[in-house]
Design a protein around this motif. Structure first.
Motif, PDB file in Angstrom:
ATOM      1  N   ASN A  95       9.726  34.848  27.908  1.00  0.00           N
ATOM      2  CA  ASN A  95       9.667  33.694  27.025  1.00  0.00           C
ATOM      3  C   ASN A  95       8.217  33.293  26.788  1.00  0.00           C
ATOM      4  OD1 ASN A  95      12.420  33.155  26.530  1.00  0.00           O
ATOM      5  ND2 ASN A  95      12.613  32.366  28.623  1.00  0.00           N
ATOM      6  N   PRO A  96       7.937  32.817  25.590  1.00  0.00           N
ATOM      7  CA  PRO A  96       6.552  32.414  25.337  1.00  0.00           C
ATOM      8  C   PRO A  96       6.176  31.166  26.146  1.00  0.00           C
ATOM      9  CG  PRO A  96       7.955  31.853  23.483  1.00  0.00           C
ATOM     10  CD  PRO A  96       8.794  32.653  24.428  1.00  0.00           C
ATOM     11  N   LEU A  97       4.914  31.143  26.575  1.00  0.00           N
ATOM     12  CA  LEU A  97       4.393  29.981  27.299  1.00  0.00           C
ATOM     13  C   LEU A  97       3.692  29.119  26.254  1.00  0.00           C
ATOM     14  CD1 LEU A  97       4.129  29.068  30.263  1.00  0.00           C
ATOM     15  CD2 LEU A  97       1.924  30.217  30.326  1.00  0.00           C
ATOM     16  N   LEU A  98       4.227  27.934  26.006  1.00  0.00           N
ATOM     17  CA  LEU A  98       3.717  27.136  24.894  1.00  0.00           C
ATOM     18  C   LEU A  98       2.996  25.881  25.357  1.00  0.00           C
ATOM     19  CD1 LEU A  98       6.780  27.249  22.475  1.00  0.00           C
ATOM     20  CD2 LEU A  98       4.644  28.535  22.282  1.00  0.00           C
ATOM     21  N   LEU A  99       1.900  25.611  24.695  1.00  0.00           N
ATOM     22  CA  LEU A  99       1.221  24.336  24.889  1.00  0.00           C
ATOM     23  C   LEU A  99       1.568  23.480  23.677  1.00  0.00           C
ATOM     24  CD1 LEU A  99      -2.322  23.736  26.122  1.00  0.00           C
ATOM     25  CD2 LEU A  99      -1.622  22.601  24.051  1.00  0.00           C
ATOM     26  N   LYS A 100       2.312  22.415  23.939  1.00  0.00           N
ATOM     27  CA  LYS A 100       2.763  21.589  22.815  1.00  0.00           C
ATOM     28  C   LYS A 100       1.732  20.503  22.544  1.00  0.00           C
ATOM     29  CE  LYS A 100       7.566  22.665  23.596  1.00  0.00           C
ATOM     30  NZ  LYS A 100       8.928  22.204  23.829  1.00  0.00           N
ATOM     31  N   ALA A 101       0.750  20.836  21.732  1.00  0.00           N
ATOM     32  CA  ALA A 101      -0.363  19.911  21.482  1.00  0.00           C
ATOM     33  C   ALA A 101       0.097  18.707  20.674  1.00  0.00           C
ATOM     34  CB  ALA A 101      -1.498  20.631  20.781  1.00  0.00           C
ATOM     35  N   MET A 134       0.843  -1.203   0.000  1.00  0.00           N
ATOM     36  CA  MET A 134       0.000   0.000   0.000  1.00  0.00           C
ATOM     37  C   MET A 134       0.871   1.242   0.000  1.00  0.00           C
ATOM     38  SD  MET A 134      -3.408  -0.311   2.264  1.00  0.00           S
ATOM     39  CE  MET A 134      -2.878  -1.294   3.657  1.00  0.00           C
ATOM     40  N   SER A 135       0.461   2.221  -0.775  1.00  0.00           N
ATOM     41  CA  SER A 135       1.215   3.473  -0.803  1.00  0.00           C
ATOM     42  C   SER A 135       0.645   4.426   0.234  1.00  0.00           C
ATOM     43  CB  SER A 135       1.105   4.088  -2.200  1.00  0.00           C
ATOM     44  OG  SER A 135      -0.246   4.402  -2.465  1.00  0.00           O
ATOM     45  N   ALA A 136       1.446   5.418   0.564  1.00  0.00           N
ATOM     46  CA  ALA A 136       1.008   6.356   1.589  1.00  0.00           C
ATOM     47  C   ALA A 136       0.151   7.452   0.977  1.00  0.00           C
ATOM     48  CB  ALA A 136       2.220   6.963   2.283  1.00  0.00           C
ATOM     49  N   LEU A 137      -1.009   7.692   1.568  1.00  0.00           N
ATOM     50  CA  LEU A 137      -1.858   8.783   1.107  1.00  0.00           C
ATOM     51  C   LEU A 137      -1.384  10.075   1.786  1.00  0.00           C
ATOM     52  CD1 LEU A 137      -4.409   9.465  -0.567  1.00  0.00           C
ATOM     53  CD2 LEU A 137      -5.722   9.169   1.527  1.00  0.00           C
ATOM     54  N   PHE A 138      -1.105   9.961   3.062  1.00  0.00           N
ATOM     55  CA  PHE A 138      -0.552  11.075   3.821  1.00  0.00           C
ATOM     56  C   PHE A 138       0.821  10.680   4.338  1.00  0.00           C
ATOM     57  CE2 PHE A 138      -4.968  12.407   4.312  1.00  0.00           C
ATOM     58  CZ  PHE A 138      -4.870  13.780   4.265  1.00  0.00           C
ATOM     59  N   GLU A 139       1.775  11.611   4.251  1.00  0.00           N
ATOM     60  CA  GLU A 139       3.043  11.399   4.930  1.00  0.00           C
ATOM     61  C   GLU A 139       3.218  12.549   5.907  1.00  0.00           C
ATOM     62  OE1 GLU A 139       6.285  10.492   1.958  1.00  0.00           O
ATOM     63  OE2 GLU A 139       4.506  10.554   0.684  1.00  0.00           O
ATOM     64  N   ILE A 140       3.384  12.219   7.163  1.00  0.00           N
ATOM     65  CA  ILE A 140       3.513  13.241   8.196  1.00  0.00           C
ATOM     66  C   ILE A 140       4.957  13.223   8.673  1.00  0.00           C
ATOM     67  CG2 ILE A 140       2.874  13.815  10.584  1.00  0.00           C
ATOM     68  CD1 ILE A 140       0.368  12.417   8.132  1.00  0.00           C
ATOM     69  N   ARG A 141       5.619  14.371   8.528  1.00  0.00           N
ATOM     70  CA  ARG A 141       7.051  14.448   8.830  1.00  0.00           C
ATOM     71  C   ARG A 141       7.330  15.449   9.944  1.00  0.00           C
ATOM     72  NH1 ARG A 141       6.818  10.469   7.168  1.00  0.00           N
ATOM     73  NH2 ARG A 141       7.014   9.698   5.065  1.00  0.00           N
ATOM     74  N   GLU A 142       7.734  14.937  11.087  1.00  0.00           N
ATOM     75  CA  GLU A 142       8.114  15.765  12.238  1.00  0.00           C
ATOM     76  C   GLU A 142       7.171  16.934  12.458  1.00  0.00           C
ATOM     77  OE1 GLU A 142      12.253  16.623  11.954  1.00  0.00           O
ATOM     78  OE2 GLU A 142      12.760  14.495  11.914  1.00  0.00           O
ATOM     79  N   LEU A 143       5.933  16.613  12.483  1.00  0.00           N
ATOM     80  CA  LEU A 143       4.890  17.621  12.578  1.00  0.00           C
ATOM     81  C   LEU A 143       4.704  18.091  14.022  1.00  0.00           C
ATOM     82  CD1 LEU A 143       2.744  18.864  10.637  1.00  0.00           C
ATOM     83  CD2 LEU A 143       1.162  17.150  11.505  1.00  0.00           C
ATOM     84  N   SER A 144       4.679  19.419  14.189  1.00  0.00           N
ATOM     85  CA  SER A 144       4.452  19.979  15.525  1.00  0.00           C
ATOM     86  C   SER A 144       3.423  21.082  15.454  1.00  0.00           C
ATOM     87  CB  SER A 144       5.735  20.591  16.090  1.00  0.00           C
ATOM     88  OG  SER A 144       6.726  19.609  16.223  1.00  0.00           O
ATOM     89  N   LYS A 145       2.638  21.188  16.508  1.00  0.00           N
ATOM     90  CA  LYS A 145       1.746  22.335  16.641  1.00  0.00           C
ATOM     91  C   LYS A 145       1.807  22.824  18.075  1.00  0.00           C
ATOM     92  CE  LYS A 145      -1.342  25.374  15.619  1.00  0.00           C
ATOM     93  NZ  LYS A 145      -1.085  26.415  14.610  1.00  0.00           N
ATOM     94  N   TYR A 146       2.340  24.040  18.235  1.00  0.00           N
ATOM     95  CA  TYR A 146       2.394  24.645  19.559  1.00  0.00           C
ATOM     96  C   TYR A 146       1.382  25.779  19.600  1.00  0.00           C
ATOM     97  CZ  TYR A 146       7.043  22.428  19.745  1.00  0.00           C
ATOM     98  OH  TYR A 146       8.082  21.536  19.707  1.00  0.00           O
ATOM     99  N   PHE A 147       0.666  25.860  20.705  1.00  0.00           N
ATOM    100  CA  PHE A 147      -0.226  27.004  20.890  1.00  0.00           C
ATOM    101  C   PHE A 147       0.412  27.927  21.905  1.00  0.00           C
ATOM    102  CE2 PHE A 147      -3.120  23.602  19.540  1.00  0.00           C
ATOM    103  CZ  PHE A 147      -3.729  24.226  18.466  1.00  0.00           C
ATOM    104  N   LYS A 148       0.442  29.208  21.569  1.00  0.00           N
ATOM    105  CA  LYS A 148       1.040  30.171  22.484  1.00  0.00           C
ATOM    106  C   LYS A 148      -0.025  30.625  23.471  1.00  0.00           C
ATOM    107  CE  LYS A 148       3.679  34.384  22.467  1.00  0.00           C
ATOM    108  NZ  LYS A 148       3.959  35.602  21.735  1.00  0.00           N
ATOM    109  N   LEU A 149       0.232  30.418  24.740  1.00  0.00           N
ATOM    110  CA  LEU A 149      -0.763  30.772  25.751  1.00  0.00           C
ATOM    111  C   LEU A 149      -0.506  32.145  26.351  1.00  0.00           C
ATOM    112  CD1 LEU A 149      -1.117  27.452  27.750  1.00  0.00           C
ATOM    113  CD2 LEU A 149      -2.508  28.277  25.866  1.00  0.00           C
ATOM    114  N   GLY A 150       0.687  32.673  26.118  1.00  0.00           N
ATOM    115  CA  GLY A 150       1.045  33.963  26.705  1.00  0.00           C
ATOM    116  C   GLY A 150       2.545  34.021  26.846  1.00  0.00           C
ATOM    117  N   THR A 151       3.015  34.936  27.635  1.00  0.00           N
ATOM    118  CA  THR A 151       4.458  34.986  27.854  1.00  0.00           C
ATOM    119  C   THR A 151       4.727  34.913  29.347  1.00  0.00           C
ATOM    120  OG1 THR A 151       4.362  37.379  27.859  1.00  0.00           O
ATOM    121  CG2 THR A 151       5.048  36.323  25.798  1.00  0.00           C
TER     122      THR A 151
END
Lengths: 320, 355
Positions: free
Chosen positions: B26-32, B1-18
């Motif tokens: 420094n930013p206060l990050l939520l690393k979702a 089977m071939s890959a439909l999606f390839e996810i490469r070192e994916l990150s999403k940080y939400f900034k909650l404040g500083t």
């Protein structure tokens, strides 16, 4: 539990009928429910949404809007008919004898009061002094597994997780000294890991304090985890009653069997129940489950089966 | 089977404040979601499990490029969609290919208009003419076993099960290749849940859909999915084919999740104690393994200092845990409690590893 000497049940519900007036017409939410809860027993009330589970529980607490509800039948708690009790008398029953916890604890607590104070308020109502009540509240919070209790007692509800809040709710119920705890879907909003903790706490309450519990749930996993006895509800009636083992392994009512078969389980394909539950605004002729039932016969269409040997069915599964 | 999606070192940080710290603010990050890599294979049903707050939904949203990642890439059919703006025309063109089904079907239909109009709106959005839309809806109704009569109803007149079927129909209107289901059966009754699960499976097989199924319910995922990712605080701790994961869960977190599952029968014996504590917030993550603060098998000085890397224990079965990393020789097969490395004595499970 069955080999015990028969004693009067703690709570007995006989022929309960609840009729709710709504702008769209009357809803016959409960249509002759019979069941009882014995001392120190954990009972489950299971069924699909809209079958009348919550209305039944709220009727026991008389929490339904009384101006729009007409009751029938009897709800007897330790010999007192709760439906005949004036509101002032009911206030003494609520909390001190029967307490209820809900699916969403965040909306059941005061958002502007620290949780410790809310638990302490229960002790204050029982006549304790301010300081003593606060101390007792912290003790109770520690008892239900909140740690560090003294510190967390100063938290506001929004600062606590769902599992912690459910513990606070249980602490309030225990602080009031309730002998019967009604838990309406207590773990539905929680993660599996936290659910396991709360269910363990409920079992512990029964072991340590002898509290009787009525758990309302649609989840058979919760039933398997906690319940001694199970009542299965469909369209406002109890269609089957039995011990947890009987319900899981030797259910007699076709509805119970179908419900259990619809649970996804390892290696077994879940079988969906065709159709949908009946509209509770309408008059139901015959057995309410007949239109969806695989064992339906002519008789089921115009006669309502009474409960016999645990199951309200004309053609129940025969137990080996 | 071939890959439909390839996810490469994916990150999403939400900034909650500083936050004021030494050396400035420094930013206060939520690393979702924190540096996650995996493939979604064409035609598979991939399950994502984890507690609330583990980043499941954020990961799903990133896949569909509904939100832009902080770093990393999402490749769809080889095209880097994470580089496109979520609102861009190019992305909108792709939206018909990837559709979504939500947890609460009641809040995902406009309560003021009949269902038929909700469905036609979607059809129009994807460029179907009135007649084509009607034909498409009729075809999908036949496929999903819905009766035409419910089209004229509004959402408050329908049951949760009917609405979830309609939500699936709506998702299928543009003829997607990929369906993301975010807790799509969690709000439904057991009796209805089986119907909807059956429908998902049926649609997946008949239409050759690729499904990304987000759920906190292990039984549902076990029934439906081919492969499963276990997520905890934004990291994949274990990934394996479904049969393998349930037969041989290796990460202590996966085992705890399985142990927390309610019994199927009252007499069922519990093998492992349920997990204590609750998932911490994804702000101020501890050093080392994210699960170390709750792990029953945590090795002090190792797990709370060094973040474990992935170990592939058998083809397709990856685990990010020091107890495995310590010894590469742990073979495939056998229950983790009994199976260990004969050379160094490391075992996966009860015993602590000497460092």
């Amino acid at each position: 539990m069955s080999d015990r000497i028969p004693v009067a049940p703690l709570l007995s519900v006989q022929g309960l009928e609840v009729n709710i007036q709504s702008p769209k017409g009357a809803v016959y939410a409960v249509r002759g429910a019979d069941f009882e809860i014995r001392r120190g027993e954990i009972c489950g009330l299971v069924g699909e949404s809209g079958c009348g589970k919550t209305i039944t529980a709220k009727s026991v607490m008389r929490l339904n809007p009384e101006d729009r509800v007409v009751y029938g039948g009897r709800i007897t708690y330790e010999g007192t008919d709760l439906l005949a009790l004036p509101e002032a008398g009911m206030c003494k029953v609520r909390g001190q004898q029967i307490a209820m916890i809900f699916q969403d604890p965040l909306s059941a607590l005061d958002p502007l009061q620290r949780v410790g104070k809310q638990v302490a308020e229960v002790y204050r109502l029982r006549g304790l002094g301010r300081r003593e009540a606060a101390e007792k509240a912290v003790e109770m919070l520690a008892d239900v597994g909140i740690s560090p209790a003294a510190e967390r007692a100063r938290a506001y509800p929004f600062e606590m997780s769902g599992g912690q809040l459910q513990r606070v709710m249980i602490a309030m119920a225990l602080a009031a000294g309730a002998e019967l705890l009604i838990a309406d879907e207590p773990t539905t909003a929680l993660d599996v890991t936290v659910q396991a903790q709360i269910l363990a706490l409920i079992r512990e309450l029964r072991e340590k304090r002898g509290t009787s519990v009525l758990i309302i749930t649609h989840d058979f996993g919760v039933v398997a985890e906690t319940c001694d006895r199970v009542m299965v509800m469909y369209a406002g009636r109890i269609v089957e009653t039995g011990t947890a083992a009987e319900i899981f392994h030797a259910a007699r009512h076709p509805y119970t069997r179908d419900l259990i078969a619809s649970i996804p389980q390892k290696g077994v394909k879940p079988v969906a129940i065709p159709g949908a539950p009946p509209d509770l605004r309408e008059v139901i002729r015959g057995c309410a489950y007949a239109p969806r039932c695989c064992r339906v016969q002519e008789r089921c269409m115009h006669e309502t089966p009474e409960a016999a040997d645990g199951a309200a069915c004309f053609f129940p599964e025969v137990r080996p | 089977m071939s890959a439909l999606f390839e996810i490469r070192e994916l990150s999403k940080y939400f900034k909650l404040g500083t936050r004021r710290e030494e050396g400035g603010r420094n930013p206060l990050l939520l690393k979702a979601v924190d540096s996650v890599s995996f493939d979604v294979l064409a035609g598979e049903c991939l399950g994502i499990v984890g507690e609330s707050g583990s980043g499941k939904s954020t990961l799903g949203r990133l896949l569909l490029n509904m939100i832009s990642p902080t770093s990393g890439q999402v490749l769809y059919d080889g095209q880097e969609i994470s580089a496109l703006k979520p609102e861009s025309a190019a992305m909108k063109k792709l939206r018909g290919d990837m559709q979504m089904v939500f947890q609460n079907p009641r809040s995902s239909f406009n309560p003021k208009i009949p269902i038929v109009r909700s469905l036609h709106q979607v059809a129009r959005l994807y460029g179907l003419s009135e007649e084509a839309a009607e034909a498409r809806i009729r075809e999908l109704f036949a496929l999903t076993g819905l009766g035409q009569d419910i089209l004229t109803h509004r959402n408050d007149e329908l049951s949760g099960g009917q609405l979830q079927r309609l939500a699936i129909v709506r998702a299928l209107i543009p003829g997607p290749r990929f369906l993301m289901a975010d807790e799509a059966v969690s709000a439904l009754d057991v009796s209805v849940r089986a119907q909807i699960l059956e429908l998902f499976r049926d649609m997946q097989q008949r239409l050759g859909l690729t499904v990304f199924f987000v759920s906190h319910d292990l039984s549902v995922v076990e029934y439906l999915c081919d492969r499963i990712l276990v997520l905890y605080l934004g990291k994949i701790l274990e990934s394996a084919p479904a049969d393998e994961l349930f037969a041989r869960p290796l990460h202590p977190y996966t085992r705890s999740l399985l142990a927390a599952r309610p019994r199927a029968y009252p007499e069922e014996v519990r093998e492992e104690a349920p997990l204590a504590g609750e998932i911490p917030g994804a702000v101020d993550l501890p050093p080392g393994c994210r699960f170390s603060s709750r792990c029953p098998e945590m090795v002090p000085g190792l797990c709370d200092f060094v973040e474990p890397a992935d170990t592939e224990v058998s083809p397709g079965h990856k685990v990010a845990c020091h107890l495995l990393r310590h010894c590469d020789k742990i073979e495939a097969g056998g229950a983790p409690e009994q199976k260990g490395c004969e050379e160094c004595g490391a075992s996966v499970g009860k015993e602590k590893v000497e460092i």
